[in-house]
Structure formats: C-alpha cells, structure tokens
Design a protein around this motif. Structure first.
Motif, PDB file in Angstrom:
ATOM      1  N   PRO A   1     -14.626  35.623  38.789  1.00  0.00           N
ATOM      2  CA  PRO A   1     -14.985  36.602  39.828  1.00  0.00           C
ATOM      3  C   PRO A   1     -14.706  38.043  39.438  1.00  0.00           C
ATOM      4  CG  PRO A   1     -12.983  35.408  40.419  1.00  0.00           C
ATOM      5  CD  PRO A   1     -13.534  34.724  39.222  1.00  0.00           C
ATOM      6  N   ASP A   2     -13.901  38.261  38.407  1.00  0.00           N
ATOM      7  CA  ASP A   2     -13.580  39.637  38.008  1.00  0.00           C
ATOM      8  C   ASP A   2     -14.538  40.174  36.957  1.00  0.00           C
ATOM      9  OD1 ASP A   2     -11.328  39.857  39.738  1.00  0.00           O
ATOM     10  OD2 ASP A   2     -10.220  38.580  38.358  1.00  0.00           O
ATOM     11  N   GLY A   3     -15.606  39.399  36.666  1.00  0.00           N
ATOM     12  CA  GLY A   3     -16.665  39.942  35.832  1.00  0.00           C
ATOM     13  C   GLY A   3     -16.819  39.289  34.478  1.00  0.00           C
ATOM     14  N   GLN A   4     -17.861  39.787  33.771  1.00  0.00           N
ATOM     15  CA  GLN A   4     -18.155  39.304  32.419  1.00  0.00           C
ATOM     16  C   GLN A   4     -18.373  40.508  31.504  1.00  0.00           C
ATOM     17  OE1 GLN A   4     -21.234  38.314  34.610  1.00  0.00           O
ATOM     18  NE2 GLN A   4     -19.617  37.403  35.847  1.00  0.00           N
ATOM     19  N   LEU A   5     -17.696  40.484  30.378  1.00  0.00           N
ATOM     20  CA  LEU A   5     -17.821  41.550  29.382  1.00  0.00           C
ATOM     21  C   LEU A   5     -18.576  41.012  28.172  1.00  0.00           C
ATOM     22  CD1 LEU A   5     -14.164  42.940  29.499  1.00  0.00           C
ATOM     23  CD2 LEU A   5     -16.201  43.994  30.523  1.00  0.00           C
ATOM     24  N   TYR A   6     -19.408  41.858  27.589  1.00  0.00           N
ATOM     25  CA  TYR A   6     -20.192  41.436  26.419  1.00  0.00           C
ATOM     26  C   TYR A   6     -20.279  42.588  25.429  1.00  0.00           C
ATOM     27  CZ  TYR A   6     -24.192  40.418  23.443  1.00  0.00           C
ATOM     28  OH  TYR A   6     -24.996  40.222  22.350  1.00  0.00           O
ATOM     29  N   VAL A   7     -20.184  42.234  24.145  1.00  0.00           N
ATOM     30  CA  VAL A   7     -20.454  43.214  23.100  1.00  0.00           C
ATOM     31  C   VAL A   7     -21.024  42.497  21.881  1.00  0.00           C
ATOM     32  CG1 VAL A   7     -18.122  43.088  22.096  1.00  0.00           C
ATOM     33  CG2 VAL A   7     -19.520  45.129  21.717  1.00  0.00           C
ATOM     34  N   ASN A   8     -22.066  43.074  21.296  1.00  0.00           N
ATOM     35  CA  ASN A   8     -22.575  42.617  20.009  1.00  0.00           C
ATOM     36  C   ASN A   8     -21.818  43.393  18.937  1.00  0.00           C
ATOM     37  OD1 ASN A   8     -23.927  41.954  17.689  1.00  0.00           O
ATOM     38  ND2 ASN A   8     -25.954  42.545  18.415  1.00  0.00           N
ATOM     39  N   LEU A   9     -20.919  42.701  18.243  1.00  0.00           N
ATOM     40  CA  LEU A   9     -20.062  43.362  17.258  1.00  0.00           C
ATOM     41  C   LEU A   9     -20.806  43.707  15.970  1.00  0.00           C
ATOM     42  CD1 LEU A   9     -16.845  41.223  17.810  1.00  0.00           C
ATOM     43  CD2 LEU A   9     -17.208  43.606  18.479  1.00  0.00           C
ATOM     44  N   ARG A  10     -22.033  43.210  15.853  1.00  0.00           N
ATOM     45  CA  ARG A  10     -22.906  43.537  14.712  1.00  0.00           C
ATOM     46  C   ARG A  10     -22.198  43.302  13.380  1.00  0.00           C
ATOM     47  NH1 ARG A  10     -24.583  48.198  18.012  1.00  0.00           N
ATOM     48  NH2 ARG A  10     -23.514  49.618  16.611  1.00  0.00           N
ATOM     49  N   GLY A  11     -21.497  42.170  13.309  1.00  0.00           N
ATOM     50  CA  GLY A  11     -20.831  41.822  12.058  1.00  0.00           C
ATOM     51  C   GLY A  11     -21.810  41.606  10.923  1.00  0.00           C
ATOM     52  N   TYR A  12     -23.022  41.166  11.281  1.00  0.00           N
ATOM     53  CA  TYR A  12     -24.076  40.927  10.291  1.00  0.00           C
ATOM     54  C   TYR A  12     -25.367  41.487  10.863  1.00  0.00           C
ATOM     55  CZ  TYR A  12     -20.471  37.811   8.706  1.00  0.00           C
ATOM     56  OH  TYR A  12     -19.260  37.310   8.305  1.00  0.00           O
ATOM     57  N   GLY A  13     -26.000  42.381  10.125  1.00  0.00           N
ATOM     58  CA  GLY A  13     -27.245  42.957  10.599  1.00  0.00           C
ATOM     59  C   GLY A  13     -27.492  44.300   9.963  1.00  0.00           C
ATOM     60  N   LEU A  14     -28.580  44.904  10.405  1.00  0.00           N
ATOM     61  CA  LEU A  14     -28.969  46.192   9.831  1.00  0.00           C
ATOM     62  C   LEU A  14     -28.098  47.340  10.338  1.00  0.00           C
ATOM     63  CD1 LEU A  14     -32.851  45.778  10.118  1.00  0.00           C
ATOM     64  CD2 LEU A  14     -31.444  45.533   8.062  1.00  0.00           C
ATOM     65  N   ALA A  15     -27.686  47.258  11.604  1.00  0.00           N
ATOM     66  CA  ALA A  15     -26.901  48.348  12.195  1.00  0.00           C
ATOM     67  C   ALA A  15     -25.454  48.294  11.721  1.00  0.00           C
ATOM     68  CB  ALA A  15     -26.960  48.256  13.719  1.00  0.00           C
ATOM     69  N   ASN A  16     -24.763  49.423  11.948  1.00  0.00           N
ATOM     70  CA  ASN A  16     -23.361  49.496  11.546  1.00  0.00           C
ATOM     71  C   ASN A  16     -22.508  48.567  12.410  1.00  0.00           C
ATOM     72  OD1 ASN A  16     -23.882  51.439   9.603  1.00  0.00           O
ATOM     73  ND2 ASN A  16     -23.643  53.121  11.065  1.00  0.00           N
ATOM     74  N   THR A  17     -21.498  47.987  11.785  1.00  0.00           N
ATOM     75  CA  THR A  17     -20.578  47.108  12.505  1.00  0.00           C
ATOM     76  C   THR A  17     -19.842  47.893  13.596  1.00  0.00           C
ATOM     77  OG1 THR A  17     -20.268  45.747  10.543  1.00  0.00           O
ATOM     78  CG2 THR A  17     -18.573  45.613  12.241  1.00  0.00           C
ATOM     79  N   VAL A  18     -19.680  47.258  14.759  1.00  0.00           N
ATOM     80  CA  VAL A  18     -18.945  47.882  15.856  1.00  0.00           C
ATOM     81  C   VAL A  18     -17.450  47.747  15.580  1.00  0.00           C
ATOM     82  CG1 VAL A  18     -18.414  47.775  18.322  1.00  0.00           C
ATOM     83  CG2 VAL A  18     -20.767  47.432  17.529  1.00  0.00           C
ATOM     84  N   GLU A  19     -16.760  48.868  15.537  1.00  0.00           N
ATOM     85  CA  GLU A  19     -15.321  48.830  15.322  1.00  0.00           C
ATOM     86  C   GLU A  19     -14.618  48.424  16.615  1.00  0.00           C
ATOM     87  OE1 GLU A  19     -13.969  49.016  12.434  1.00  0.00           O
ATOM     88  OE2 GLU A  19     -15.921  49.463  11.498  1.00  0.00           O
ATOM     89  N   ALA A  20     -13.436  47.816  16.454  1.00  0.00           N
ATOM     90  CA  ALA A  20     -12.686  47.341  17.614  1.00  0.00           C
ATOM     91  C   ALA A  20     -12.409  48.469  18.601  1.00  0.00           C
ATOM     92  CB  ALA A  20     -11.380  46.696  17.162  1.00  0.00           C
ATOM     93  N   ALA A  21     -12.117  49.678  18.105  1.00  0.00           N
ATOM     94  CA  ALA A  21     -11.808  50.810  18.989  1.00  0.00           C
ATOM     95  C   ALA A  21     -12.987  51.134  19.889  1.00  0.00           C
ATOM     96  CB  ALA A  21     -11.421  52.029  18.157  1.00  0.00           C
ATOM     97  N   ASP A  22     -14.205  51.095  19.344  1.00  0.00           N
ATOM     98  CA  ASP A  22     -15.402  51.399  20.136  1.00  0.00           C
ATOM     99  C   ASP A  22     -15.645  50.316  21.182  1.00  0.00           C
ATOM    100  OD1 ASP A  22     -15.884  53.731  18.678  1.00  0.00           O
ATOM    101  OD2 ASP A  22     -16.980  52.615  17.143  1.00  0.00           O
ATOM    102  N   ALA A  23     -15.450  49.037  20.774  1.00  0.00           N
ATOM    103  CA  ALA A  23     -15.637  47.944  21.730  1.00  0.00           C
ATOM    104  C   ALA A  23     -14.628  48.044  22.868  1.00  0.00           C
ATOM    105  CB  ALA A  23     -15.500  46.605  21.012  1.00  0.00           C
ATOM    106  N   LEU A  24     -13.386  48.362  22.539  1.00  0.00           N
ATOM    107  CA  LEU A  24     -12.347  48.493  23.568  1.00  0.00           C
ATOM    108  C   LEU A  24     -12.677  49.621  24.542  1.00  0.00           C
ATOM    109  CD1 LEU A  24      -9.177  47.967  21.372  1.00  0.00           C
ATOM    110  CD2 LEU A  24      -9.858  46.542  23.319  1.00  0.00           C
TER     111      LEU A  24
END
Length: 924
Positions: free
Chosen positions: A321-344
């Motif tokens: 009930p308190d929600g759902q969080l989502y992030v594509n960390l882009r560990g593999y792909g054309l775009a730059n990997t999402v750093e933990a600080a940005d995801a947080l």
C-alpha cells in the motif's frame, strides 16, 4: 497458521506449506473453515461435499474423513481440534487466520471508514484473493458464486472510494480491464465513464455507454439503468458536478500519494507459470512480511526477465500500500549505467523527501532511503542491474519491503551476503513458445500449418525475445506464409532486427558480450567452432590453447553473464542464437588461420579423449596408434569404465559432428581414427544407423589417406552395424572386404578377428558348420599370434557353434576354457558372452537352475558395461530357459524387459519377441 480458500486451497504454518491429504479431506476441511467456530450438522457437510448423487455411505465417509483430519491438524498444532456434539462438528480457529473471514471482516471495516482508509482496506481485502473464485474443493456452486459476487462488489466499492478521492488517473487502466472482463456490470461501466471523462477522454466515456446500451438491447432487450443514463447526460452537458471537488481530493494526502512507478504490464504475457507460483509463495499472507525480502531474477539476454518481473509486480502491487518504485539501472545497453546515487535521488523524490534534504553522498542517501522505508511496505523493482555493487545501496533495511532485481549476471554476491532468492530463467518449453505465438498471432493461422509453427519455434530456439520478434514479423508480413517467415529467421540474426535497438537480438547480445574480459570474449567467439552443443572445461581450454584453470575462470565469467549455461557441474552448453552471434563475431574478429587452429585443437581433444575412453570400454580391444597430442590440447580425465561411458553418452552428438569437422578440415586420418574410437560405444548403445554413416565415411577417408589397416577396421565396424540390423549379406560383404585387406597386409590378428566376425554371420544365417569352420580358423590364427584375448573369444564362439551342432560336452569344454582365459585377463565383456554360451549349454542338458545362474551373471555384466543390445539378447535366452523349466510367468516378465530395450533401440528382434505366446495376451 494461515488457511487459504480464496484460490487453490492451502495451509501454511510458520511460512511453510502443509500438505492436506486426499481431495475429500480437503473438501470437508474447506466446509468447516467456511463455517469456522460454528456447529455444522453432518447433513450439511454431506450436502456441501457432494455435487453428484449422494451415496448411502456418505455420513460414514464424512466421519472417517473428520477423524483423519483431526489427527492431521493436531500434528500441525495441538490447539487445533474438530469438536463433535451429537451429529454436528465444529472447527475452532482464529477468524483472522482464514482468508475468507479476514476478507469479510476487512470489507465490514471499510464500509464504516473514511475514503482514504476504506481504499486501503479494500486493497488489503482484495489482495487475499489468489484467483477469481473460491477453492474448487468446495463442491457447492452457490457458495462459490456468493463469494465471487462479494469480491466483485468489493472491487466496485474500492473504485468508488478511489474516484471520490480524485484518483481517476491511477484507476482508469484497471477499470478498463474490469469493464472488458465484466461487460454487463453497469456500475463498473459507469465508473469507467466517470474516470475517462475526468481524464479529458469524454468521447471514449460516451462510447463506453453506447456499447453497453447496444449490448443490453441486443442481447437481453433492456435499457441501461437510470443512473447510467443520467451519467451519460451529465457527460454530454459537461456537468461541473462530475469534476472531482477539492474537498474530496484529500489535498493533504495528495502530497504524500504513494509512488506507482511500475512500467505498463504486458497484456500478452504468457508462460512462466511455475516461476509466478514460486514468486507468489514469497507472499504467504497480507499481514506478514514477505518470506524473502530480496529476489534476483537472472538469465541470458532476451529470456524475459523484465517481462516476468513487471508482470508479477503488477500482480501483487496491491499488497504494498505504500507504493511501488522502479528504476532501469541500464547495467547493459546503449545508455550510460545509472549510478546508485542517481537512483536513490529519484526514489527519495518519489517518496516526497524535499530535494534540499536529499544528501549528495551516496552512503548518506542510502541511509536516508532505509530510514524513510523503515515502517513502509513498498515494492521495489531494480531492473537490468550490472552487478551486486550497483544494487546494494538501493536495498531497504527493514523486512516489510520486497525488492526484485533483474540482471544478466547470476548475482551470486546478493545470494551470499544479502540472502537473495535466486530465480534463474530457462528457455521456454515448446508449449510456452506456442502460447506466446498464439497470443500474438491468429490461432487459426497457427493451426493451419503446425509444421511451420514448429519450424518457427525451432528457428527462435524457444528464446522469448526471438519469439516475440517472430510474432511481430508475422504481424507485419501477414500475407506471408508462416513457413516463409521461419525460413527468413533461419538465415541469421539479421532477420531478428526490427529496427529498435532494445529488441534487436544482435544488439541485445552485444550488450552482454561488451561486458566480458578479453580472454572470455575470445573463448566465446571460439565456441562457435566447437563441433557440438555440449562441452567441458577441457574442450574449451583446447579451443583457445589456454591453461585449464584459465579456461575454467573464463567459463565461469561466461556462465555468470548467461552467455553459456552450466546445466550440470562441468558440463556447458550455448544457445543456438548465441552461437550464431559468436560465429559472426569470430568471422569478423579472428583471422582464418586462428579459427582453423582452434578447430584443429578441438578435434584433437575429441580424438584422443575418445580413444582413451574406448580403451576403458574395451580394455582388451587391440588399440590403434595415434599421433602425439598437439600443444594446448587438454584431454578428458577418465577414472574408469563408467566415466568413459558417461562421457560418450553426453558427447554423442558432438563426437559425430567431430567426424564431419575432420572431413571439413581435410584430416582424413582423424576421420577413420575417430570412427574406430566410437565403434564399440555406438554398437553397445544400439546407435547402429549412426555407426553405418560414421563407418562409411571412415572407409572413404582411410582410402584417401592411404591407410589400408584403417580401411579394414572401418569395413569390420561397418559390417557389424549391418549385422545388428539383420542385413546379413551386407555384413558378409564388408567382412570379406576387410579379410582381403588384412591378408594383403599379412596382418594375422586382423584376419583372426575377421574370421571370428564371419562366423557370427554364418550362424545368423543358420549355417553352423560354416560358422564353426570360421571360428576354428580364428582360434588357430590367434594361437599363432599368441593373442590371449582373441583366443578366449574364439574358444567361446567355437563352443557356441558346437552347442548348435549337438556336441554339448565339447561345447562346455570350449566355453569353460574361454571363461578361464577371460577371467585371467579380466575381460568382462568376454565373460558376459561366455556365461551366455554356458547358459545355453546347461539348458540343453536340462540343468535349468545352472542355466539361470549363468544367464543372470551375463545380464549383470552387460548391464554394467552399458551393452543394451546384448543385455536384451541374454534376457531373451533367460526367458526361453525359464519357459523350458515350466516358469511361464517368469519367462513372460524377463521377455517384457527385453522387449522394452529392443523397442527403445528400434531393433528388428522386437517384432519376433512380440510374437512369443506369453507376450501376445498381455499389455505392452
């Protein structure tokens, strides 16, 4: 204790699922739980338990079932008891432990609560349902219908509360799905109309009304309800009362509205039923924390990790009930990997932490994230993670949240240190592959050409992403036959390019390949040259010429990235489409001279390993001389016969492919030497058609390479395959050809072997005199050469033919001398053959017990040696002996065992065995 009836019936104790017993026991227990803490007359139990005609014994059956249930429940919890008073029974339990009663209680609480609280209570109540209906264990249809209607009304009440709170945007998708599922529920249609109108989609809202009106008129002859008619008029007038009023929006709560960040669910999701059940089991009930707080879904590129994670997250989101969080960390792909600080930072912002209060330091932000989630129940989906280090700062500290991580890596670090549950995805089954296509391609089109569908699935290698691309191609090229599309896909990876990097197989594969170290990347490319689907560390090391321990480290890296699969300890395989990708890379990156050298080393690995294994299978077989092992080639270590046989069986296809690789590389000596090394294995396992094709190639290769003795050996092995397939004239022809070569080369031992082989052909053609003559010639030549193993075999053959000519005493003498020699030299195959001969001798003499003992000893030896045909042949002889002794039942039993083996081998003798009288009257 938790009792679940809203879906499949389940009992959980301390988070562990408890087996319940027979169907009737589950049925009676379900009724007692539905009537928890109330006295239930036995007549009502009978009424609710039987839909069919109630038997006279029903009451006694119920009494017996309750007695067993009482014992089962006390074993789970001593406090659980089924009481009896007269003809009534009562099960006393905590209502909150039975999901049906908890569901009803939550609904009652929701009706008396404010809208915010009610919405949460409805969500909690509906999350208890694990399907659309009451457990099928309850036979009474009216109970199932009553609860199904109650659930549907609860959904409608929940939607009303959400709409009053102004949450039309978050519920419009769900209302659309509900309206499709329940096309005659006018209340749901009205709710959808209001939500669409508030979203600025009034035309769609009015279209919903028109569809409902037409449906009611055409199918039941009724007008819509007055409330729905008035709602349509209000929408047409743009009535201001339809706009959510500020007072109803709970403006204080809007600022703290829980995040709902999940991507859209996959409408055509299919397959993965077992994986969904596994994930469901992590949420035993809505009141307790998840069984596991961290789940890692791992698998190769295109296997469907994100699809499964998103689908399941939607399936269970109401439990958070308190929600759902989502992030594509882009560990593999054309775009730059999402750093933990940005995801947080993104997560904390979604959780309404003011931006000026979010620390810039990653560790401090992670600590704040854990603090914010400490007393919340949130579902967190971390998609496409690079490794465990990228994930760790994003993990909550408490046990009320559930984190799902998807990655191409195995995430063993999270398993080891954070206690993650690892869920590895394999390829779709053929059925799952078909269902995926059927959800995206017209079923009639699939059913019109089943062979083309099978070809389509094969071309995609059952890889979900490839299947989805194939389905998309078939939709675009709807006028193309499915067979044509399958042929396109077989042409290479270019056919799997839809113009979108995220769904182009070559691009998706490249993201995994690009993360490899250079040695692992080279090994991956070289695997495309490997002549089989399965390989070992020694084979992989031979491909690159690396040290064995280095190759093992590289294989571990490839397996961690799911570019190869370690399906058994020390046994690896690579998917066909990944192999195609590796082939493209090798041809683009590695010079042809390097590729040829790698293929040559792989061939040397197989040749020398197969030769060593063949010597363990037949230690008394005359060996051939191989050239020295090339530098960089590693051989398989075999400890004994069983390991050698196991390796042959595991590498069967690869060894046959190696023969063709040797032809491709113009290494003719390798061709006949590999065929020689395979001969005994193929013969004993009944692969006679493979033997035929293999030895024909060997005859041609030995002739090209100018090796007459290799050609003679291939002739003999070719003749042996014809003999097994009862093609006696062909067998005689090739044995005679071998004999001519041996005579020209003055090879006494070769001639002796071949005379022994010819004797077997003669006896199968029922010319026992000619057979005995050849056996005696073989014995004489072996004696001249001092070849003890050959002498033993020739003596046994001589005894066998003497038996058929009626010289029983001479036969027993010859076979006894043969057995003594076989025991001296520890030739177990020769011992098995000779015990079979002695069994026949004793049978002819009427010594049935001695014959049975000999046959059984022979069968045990053949079984240990993996010689399936001769095991079946001796079982047949044992059956004849048992029948002659008067044991018809015993004969029938062993003949059935023999028949199963012969049918499995596809041997013609199976037809003769079926015609035996004891078998003709029974089931097979």
């Amino acid at each position: 204790m938790q009792f679940r009836l809203l879906g499949a019936m389940e009992i959980f104790a301390a988070g562990r699922r408890i087996p319940i017993g027979s169907r009737k026991e589950r049925l009676v227990l379900a009724v007692l739980l539905l009537e928890a803490n109330r006295w239930v007359p036995i007549g009502r139990l009978v009424e609710l338990a039987w839909t069919e005609e109630v038997p006279e014994s029903a009451r006694r059956t119920v009494q017996s079932l309750i007695s067993r249930l009482r014992a089962r429940l006390r074993m789970i919890d001593q406090a659980l008891n089924i009481e009896r008073e007269g003809a009534c029974y009562r099960l006393t339990v905590d209502r909150a432990s039975v999901d049906v009663h908890r569901f009803r209680d939550l609904l009652a609480a929701a009706r008396d609560a404010d809208d915010n609280t009610a919405a949460a209570l409805y969500s909690e109540a509906l999350s208890l349902w694990r399907g659309d209906g009451l457990t099928h264990e309850v036979a009474a249809e009216h109970l199932r219908e009553e609860l199904a209607e109650l659930r549907l009304r609860a959904i409608e009440d929940q939607m009303d509360a959400e709409l009053r709170l102004g949450r039309h945007r978050s519920v419009v998708g769900r209302l659309s799905a509900l309206a499709s599922a329940y096309p005659y529920r006018q209340r749901i249609t009205g709710q959808l109309m209001l939500a669409l109108h508030r979203e600025g989609r009034s035309d769609e809202a009015l279209e919903c009304y028109r569809r409902m009106k037409n449906r009611l008129m055409e199918e039941v002859g009724l007008d819509p309800a007055e409330e729905l008619i008035q709602l349509e008029l209000a929408i047409l007038r743009a009535d201001p009362s339809l706009v959510a009023q500020p007072s109803s929006l709970d403006l204080a709560g809007v600022a703290s509205l829980p995040p709902m960040q999940l991507p859209a669910d996959i409408v055509s999701f299919s397959g993965r039923e077992e994986h969904v059940k596994h994930l469901d089991a992590l949420l035993p009930d809505d009141g307790a924390p998840p069984v596991a707080t961290l789940v890692a879904i791992a698998g190769t590129a295109g296997i469907g990790k994100t699809t499964l994670a998103v689908h399941w997250a939607h399936r269970v989101r109401d439990r958070f009930p308190d929600g759902q969080l989502y992030v594509n960390l882009r560990g593999y792909g054309l775009a730059n990997t999402v750093e933990a600080a940005d995801a947080l930072r993104g997560f904390l912002d979604a959780l309404h932490v003011p931006s000026q209060q979010i620390p810039t330091d990653t560790d401090q932000a992670a600590a704040q994230f854990r603090s914010v989630l400490a007393h919340r129940r949130v579902l967190i989906l971390l998609d496409n993670a690079r490794d465990a280090e990228q994930v760790r700062p994003l993990l909550p500290g408490g046990g009320r949240c559930l984190v799902i991580v998807t990655s191409r890596r195995q995430m063993s670090g999270l398993v080891a240190t954070e206690g993650a549950r690892l869920l590895r995805l394999a390829l779709f089954t053929t059925h799952e592959a078909y269902e995926l296509l059927a959800r995206r391609i017209d079923r009639e089109r699939l059913q019109a050409d089943p062979a083309a569908v099978e070809a389509l699935i094969t071309a995609c290698g059952r890889l979900p992403l490839a299947l989805a691309i194939a389905a998309a191609r078939s939709a675009v090229q709807h006028e193309f036959p499915l067979r044509a599309i399958a042929d396109q896909l077989k042409a290479g990876l270019a056919a799997f390019d839809c113009g979108d990097a995220a769904t182009c197989l070559r691009t998706v594969f490249s993201w995994s390949y690009g993360a490899l170290s250079e040695p692992a990347a080279r090994l991956f490319r070289m695997l495309s040259l490997y002549p089989g689907a399965h390989f070992t560390p020694a084979a992989a090391a031979s491909l690159t010429g690396a040290r064995l321990q280095d190759a093992q480290a590289q294989l571990a890296e490839l397996a961690d990235m799911h570019l190869i699969d370690e399906y058994r300890p020390g046994r690896f395989t690579v998917h066909d489409l990944l192999r195609t990708y590796a082939t493209e890379l090798a041809e683009a990156v590695d010079p042809s001279v390097d590729r040829r050298a790698a293929a040559r080393r792989a061939l040397e690995h197989y040749l020398h390993s197969a030769h060593d294994a063949a010597q363990l299978l037949s230690p008394h077989r005359d060996p051939i001389v191989l050239p020295p092992v090339l530098p960089g080639v590693h051989l398989e270590p075999f400890a004994d016969h069983d390991e050698a046989l196991s390796w042959f069986m595991a590498q069967h296809d690869a060894l046959l492919a190696a023969v063709h690789l040797a032809i491709k590389l113009a290494l003719d000596a390798h061709v006949w030497q590999l065929a020689w090394s395979l001969a005994d294995y193929l013969d004993r396992q009944g692969h006679w058609k493979d033997q035929l094709s293999c030895q024909r190639l060997a005859v041609e290769a030995a002739e090209r390479s100018g090796h007459p003795l290799g050609r003679a050996a291939a002739f003999r092995n070719l003749a042996r395959a014809h003999l097994r397939l009862t093609q006696y004239d062909d067998a005689h022809h090739h044995y005679s050809a071998a004999l001519d070569v041996y005579a020209a080369e003055h090879d006494v031992v070769g001639q002796a072997h071949t005379y022994g082989n010819l004797s077997a052909v003669h006896v199968l053609q029922e010319d026992h005199h000619a057979a005995l003559h050849c056996a005696l010639q073989s014995l004489q030549l072996f004696e001249r050469a001092g070849h003890r193993a050959g002498m033993a075999r020739a003596l046994n053959a001589t005894g066998w033919y003497q038996l058929h000519l009626g010289d029983y005493d001479l036969a027993i003498d010859s076979c006894t001398r043969a057995l003594e020699l076989h025991l001296e030299i520890d030739d177990r195959h020769g011992q098995a053959n000779t015990y079979d001969s002695l069994g026949l001798a004793h049978r002819y003499l009427g010594n049935y017990a001695e014959a049975t003992a000999c046959y059984q000893r022979s069968i045990d030896l053949y079984r240990c040696l993996g010689d399936r045909y001769n095991e079946a042949d001796t079982l047949t002889h044992l059956g004849e002996n048992l029948l002659a002794s008067g044991d018809r039942s015993g004969a029938d039993q062993v003949w059935r065992s023999a028949l199963r083996i012969l049918e499995d081998l596809g041997h013609p003798d199976a037809a003769k065995l079926r015609r035996r009288p004891p078998l003709s009257g029974g089931s097979q």
